[in-house]
Motif scaffolding. Sequence first.
Motif, short mmCIF file in Angstrom:
data_model
loop_
_atom_site.label_atom_id
_atom_site.label_comp_id
_atom_site.label_asym_id
_atom_site.label_seq_id
_atom_site.Cartn_x
_atom_site.Cartn_y
_atom_site.Cartn_z
N ILE A 162 0.71 -1.10 0.12
CA ILE A 162 0.02 -0.09 -0.12
C ILE A 162 1.05 1.12 0.10
O ILE A 162 1.88 1.24 1.01
N VAL A 195 -3.47 -2.02 -3.52
CA VAL A 195 -4.27 -1.10 -3.90
C VAL A 195 -5.00 -1.32 -5.22
O VAL A 195 -6.28 -1.19 -5.47
N VAL A 227 -5.23 -2.99 7.35
CA VAL A 227 -4.57 -1.98 7.04
C VAL A 227 -3.89 -1.35 8.19
O VAL A 227 -4.22 -0.63 8.76
#
Lengths: 306, 306
Positions: free
Chosen positions: A9, A30, A70
Amino acid sequence: MALTVVGSIAFDAVRTPFGERDRMLGGSAVHFALAASFFTEVNVVGPVGDEFGEAELEVLRSHGIETADVERIEGGETFFWRGHYDADLNVAHTDETRLGVFAEFDPKPTDRSRGAETLFLANIQPDLQRRVRALCEGARLAALDSMNLWIETERDSLRTAIAEVGCVILNDAELRMLTGEPNLLRAARAVMEMGPGIVVAKRGEYGSALFTPGAAYALPGFLLEDVRDPTGAGDSFAGGFLGYLDGCGAHRPDDATLHRAMAYGTVLASFNVEEFGTERIARLKVEEINERYAELRALTHFDAPG
Amino acid sequence: MALTVVGSIAFDAVRTPFGERDRMLGGSAVHFALAASFFTEVNVVGPVGDEFGEAELEVLRSHGIETADVERIEGGETFFWRGHYDADLNVAHTDETRLGVFAEFDPKPTDRSRGAETLFLANIQPDLQRRVRALCEGARLAALDSMNLWIETERDSLRTAIAEVGCVILNDAELRMLTGEPNLLRAARAVMEMGPGIVVAKRGEYGSALFTPGAAYALPGFLLEDVRDPTGAGDSFAGGFLGYLDGCGAHRPDDATLHRAMAYGTVLASFNVEEFGTERIARLKVEEINERYAELRALTHFDAPG
């Protein structure tokens, strides 16, 4: 059905003949997650630094993507990639990579992520891919991507990781490098001998090829007038491909289902490259996907002899 | 229906990772004519030297190819090309070219050749292409190939030659070089603005793309386990493509007919590369062409969404 992806990410800085961006949302997880989100529920697993904000998370959440995994690392810096493309958009030139929080990433996915039926191990260190694979016990279809760096420096780990998944998705040059076999069909067979029953070769603007024990398949890329930034095209392809498979519950897909999945992968990759980073896919509509899928059929269809 | 091709009739010396040949029948007109001979009547126009023998002519004649315009020049030497390929078979390395009788070639085609409905101007000097085009008054569909040498050294002549044909068949890199446009779709449009309504981009192992004013189309290459010598693949493609069009009387072809022609071109090119020079196509059977055409359909077909 649900799909979990582990991978970078990132913030990307990209320059192409058509413009540049200093700092935009990017990373393999992503690009993959956004593409897959049109087909199924997606969980993203990966670390970010302090400066990764709510605005970036919102791009994912607004597509229904689960971001509980995340992981924000205090005092850390988000993965950063700087690169450029010259007139030949098939070749990415890396100018800078800062692993940041990814260097010490210790994945601890939630039960929800671990229970997903489909798992994508985006391009990260192969031993890290293996740890996530082992944690995600619910995955009935697991796929991995990799890159030249790991093929050169971690070949044994990578071969072991490959043996533990059912699907490998690599660039054609990487397949050749991994197997030492210049012929793509033979390279794909050599990968199948390591374990996986599905091998996908990404070929940049030229499209993709797919190999199963009994068959070979190929599609050209969608022909586009405007290609501005190819960054993330391969991950968008993988997201469309695996997202479609998971969305229709195909965890042991037959060839016809795989061929439709290839077409969706091709479509998602084609939207990705039309603008910088995630800009185009972030505002993509399902109807546009369906329309381009039909266009791709027309673009490649030919009749039986008249 | 009949088709006339003008181009090199040659001896080739070729080395690839899979073997070598010191002196074998080759040349663009030869590869093209053999491929086209499965679909229609073919006339070959081009010069040869003294040492070009009956055995070579017989390869053409045994496929029903008319050789009245294969002009034997006393004391002359047949066009000769020596080249090699490394592991990347997409890249031909030229080691030696001797024009021989081609340097002073003054084409005087028979009425039969001049009356053919379809004309292929294989890769020769553009002013020579223009002279043959003007002589072949019967041609309702004329196509030309070219190469980087002429794009660099004879650009104006080449552009004039292009304006006088309805179809251009070039490598994608040549299309980009000719137009200065890196995007293939835009490059094809720029060629159409010069006159031709049909532009074909050959993409080596990746297949081909086709452009008409209203549409774009693409096919992957046939995936092969054994590729031994790519020499002549582009001309075999053009021979299958134009041979099919002429054979079904399509001199103003619609898109669906062009797509089938692309598939036949792909099939003929795929056979060409399986062995050295003309070896594979010289013993090819129509049934093998039809079988591979069906295989190519299966290789590229995908269903509408389920």
